[in-house]
Design a protein around this motif. Sequence first.
Motif, PDB file in Angstrom:
ATOM      1  N   THR A  43      46.848  14.417 -20.160  1.00 41.66           N
ATOM      2  CA  THR A  43      45.705  13.943 -20.937  1.00 41.66           C
ATOM      3  C   THR A  43      45.789  12.436 -21.168  1.00 41.66           C
ATOM      4  O   THR A  43      44.784  11.722 -21.086  1.00 41.66           O
ATOM      5  CB  THR A  43      45.630  14.695 -22.286  1.00 41.66           C
ATOM      6  OG1 THR A  43      45.485  16.087 -22.010  1.00 41.66           O
ATOM      7  CG2 THR A  43      44.456  14.239 -23.108  1.00 41.66           C
ATOM      8  N   GLN A  85      38.715  18.222 -23.171  1.00 44.28           N
ATOM      9  CA  GLN A  85      39.564  19.411 -23.246  1.00 44.28           C
ATOM     10  C   GLN A  85      38.987  20.413 -24.249  1.00 44.28           C
ATOM     11  O   GLN A  85      39.081  21.608 -24.074  1.00 44.28           O
ATOM     12  CB  GLN A  85      40.995  18.997 -23.643  1.00 44.28           C
ATOM     13  CG  GLN A  85      42.005  20.120 -23.514  1.00 44.28           C
ATOM     14  CD  GLN A  85      43.439  19.607 -23.511  1.00 44.28           C
ATOM     15  OE1 GLN A  85      43.686  18.410 -23.615  1.00 44.28           O
ATOM     16  NE2 GLN A  85      44.391  20.513 -23.373  1.00 44.28           N
ATOM     17  N   ASP A 173      39.480  17.922 -17.962  1.00 46.22           N
ATOM     18  CA  ASP A 173      40.709  18.246 -18.672  1.00 46.22           C
ATOM     19  C   ASP A 173      40.667  19.713 -19.093  1.00 46.22           C
ATOM     20  O   ASP A 173      39.983  20.068 -20.043  1.00 46.22           O
ATOM     21  CB  ASP A 173      40.862  17.322 -19.885  1.00 46.22           C
ATOM     22  CG  ASP A 173      42.292  17.311 -20.392  1.00 46.22           C
ATOM     23  OD1 ASP A 173      43.090  18.162 -19.941  1.00 46.22           O
ATOM     24  OD2 ASP A 173      42.610  16.451 -21.235  1.00 46.22           O
ATOM     25  N   GLU A 174      41.373  20.541 -18.373  1.00 41.36           N
ATOM     26  CA  GLU A 174      41.447  21.977 -18.652  1.00 41.36           C
ATOM     27  C   GLU A 174      40.081  22.588 -18.934  1.00 41.36           C
ATOM     28  O   GLU A 174      39.821  23.090 -20.028  1.00 41.36           O
ATOM     29  CB  GLU A 174      42.397  22.232 -19.822  1.00 41.36           C
ATOM     30  CG  GLU A 174      43.795  21.726 -19.497  1.00 41.36           C
ATOM     31  CD  GLU A 174      44.833  22.256 -20.483  1.00 41.36           C
ATOM     32  OE1 GLU A 174      44.654  23.389 -20.963  1.00 41.36           O
ATOM     33  OE2 GLU A 174      45.796  21.543 -20.750  1.00 41.36           O
TER      34      GLU A 174
END
Lengths: 252, 398
Positions: A43, A85, A173-174
Amino acid sequence: MALLETQGLTKRFGGLTATDDVDLAIEEGERVSVIGPNGAGKTTLINQITRLLDPSEGDIVFKNESILQTEPHEVVQRGISKSFQTASIFPELTVEENAEIAALGAEHGSFRLNFFRHRNRYGGVSEATRRTLEAVSLWEQRDMEASALPYGDKRRLEIGIALASEPDLLLMDEPTAGMSPEETNATVSLIDEVQEDLGLTLVLIEHDMEIVFDFSDRIVVLNRGRVIAEGTPGEIQDDPDVQEAYLGGVEL
Amino acid sequence: MSDESANPADRTETATTVDTADAADTTETEADGGETLGGASSASTVASLQARWESARDRELTVIGLTIVGVSLFPYLFARAPVVSDLLQGYQELASLMLVWGIFAIGFDILLGRTGLLSFGHAALWGTGAYAAGWASANITTFPLLLVAIGVVTAVFLSVVLGWLSLRRGGIYFAILTLAFAQMIYYMASAPLAFITGGDNGLTGVEIGSLLGVFDLGTELPSVAGTLLGTWRYAFIGAFLVLSVTAIYRILNSPYGIVFQAIRENEQRAEFVGFNVWRYKLAAFVLSGTFAGLAGALFTIHGQYVPLSSLYWQTSGEVVIMTVLGGVGSLLGPLFGAGIYLWVEYIVSGGYPFDWIAPYWLLVLGLVFVTVVVLFPEGIWGLVGDLRDRVATRLEER
Ligand SMILES: Nc1ncnc2c1ncn2[C@@H]1O[C@H](COP(=O)(O)OP(=O)(O)OP(=O)(O)O)[C@@H](O)[C@H]1O
Ligand SMILES: [Mg+2]
């Protein structure tokens, strides 16, 4: 020359080095996954590229220009967009307005003195809004307040917002974190589709190894801020260092 | 009015876009690709854009028309109509004053309601507009239009500076910074600059000339206009109110409107879809400062005197209360907030028939405020909207 390059990118938080001398080169149209255990610095790496964080050392070059001195909104205007995220949406606005804002940001630019000009005059925006919402299958729900969407749909709206900014490079991000297996599958195929349709360059952070190995052209493995391996899914699978450091010796 | 009345028209818009979407869908399945999407629907997009634009124009004209009607009827109802005016105990000059504060409040709502920024220093902008107009009337010109222009320009300059300094920080720090800078200006005006401002005595010797050199603002308008509007002064202020409502309506329907909302909802995300959030916040501050300056200049023209208290923090607090009372984030709500606030301040505190509560008018105001905020979080405007929806559903049930 690659679309995006990081050169010796280093970020220190006090004594902790979150990314350590990271050199990345991402080619146009490529799908790259960044993997690594919790706290590896994934991240943090993304946040430096989007200019949310200032690197301690190193340089970031996008389309042959350093973006080290560029503000986040300007980075977006140049073509880097990010899906967060956690779903980062505009909760009290409708689903349609959420996408419209992002589409307006792309068409209209970061700032203009046009406060007496009607929004409807920006014709491409409603077109792009619809296209985006159809792509993420939220067109039917367009009049709903975004906060009323179920979690999986919020995440898809989040991806929609990132897409509506019309990026050349999309950092995710994820994107499937916290999703049910069905939602995960739907999201992965969604990403797959839009990547092909729009010819996006994609950087994906993901913990689910199945997705990573299916999806990626190339995988970068981070551990404690350092790149410990880089290569095709096949190469990464066979890399003893990766198995040792990251997978704890478990066979893949 | 802004959001709510916009809805029916919005629905027709979406209806047209649905049609285009369906058409595009069929082409897409045939061609099996996203590329055709744009081309296939571009002709109908132009048509739907046209329709959108026209309905937007219609809505704008409706808002302006209703505002003109309201502004024209208000002084008659408030100050002269049988029964109503007796009940309200209204009078002409208070009607004018309500409009002046109304302009201040609807402008303030651009910042508070739309962008989500609470300024506690707008007295500085209102007061500076008032002082600039007052000082100019004694030293440069007595033409009301020029005085307004001078007040506005001065306030715009000051709001660029104040906004630039205060917007360095967000949230409560922003509120405190605006308060601190405004109080600094208050103290400057009270002593070091007393030779300009008149210090504690306020600015006296304000002289307002006639409008365009012809119409004395204090005289009554001819015939029906006189019965409805009363004086030239009211008409002058009323015209600026209509202009302000129009301008703010435009702003809210420009890209600024939706960017302000985006910033209020999720500032970081707004930055990460490519908007220069800081500049938009400054723009919101300056736009609201423009209306504060306009209202301040009109306040001087109305009262022909500038009290030092116009720069005091209490004035900043009053505009916050008016806006919240009327309904944040609604175009016209703050007008009603301003009206009710001033009504309690001037009528309830004024004696007969309210002698029994007159000394407690601030308490009355507090109770009104608490009641509205607790029961109707969207303010008086929200209450009006609720009632209208309820009536509408009743009618539909029939
Ligand atoms: N703002 C910050 N201040 C101090 N330390 C931080 C900050 N942000 C991250 N870190 C630390 O930097 C390291 C890398 O964090 P980062 O969030 O980049 O990891 P990650 O690879 O994304 O992990 P995860 O898989 O859990 O999301 C961690 O040790 C984290 O505690
Ligand atoms: Mg992370």
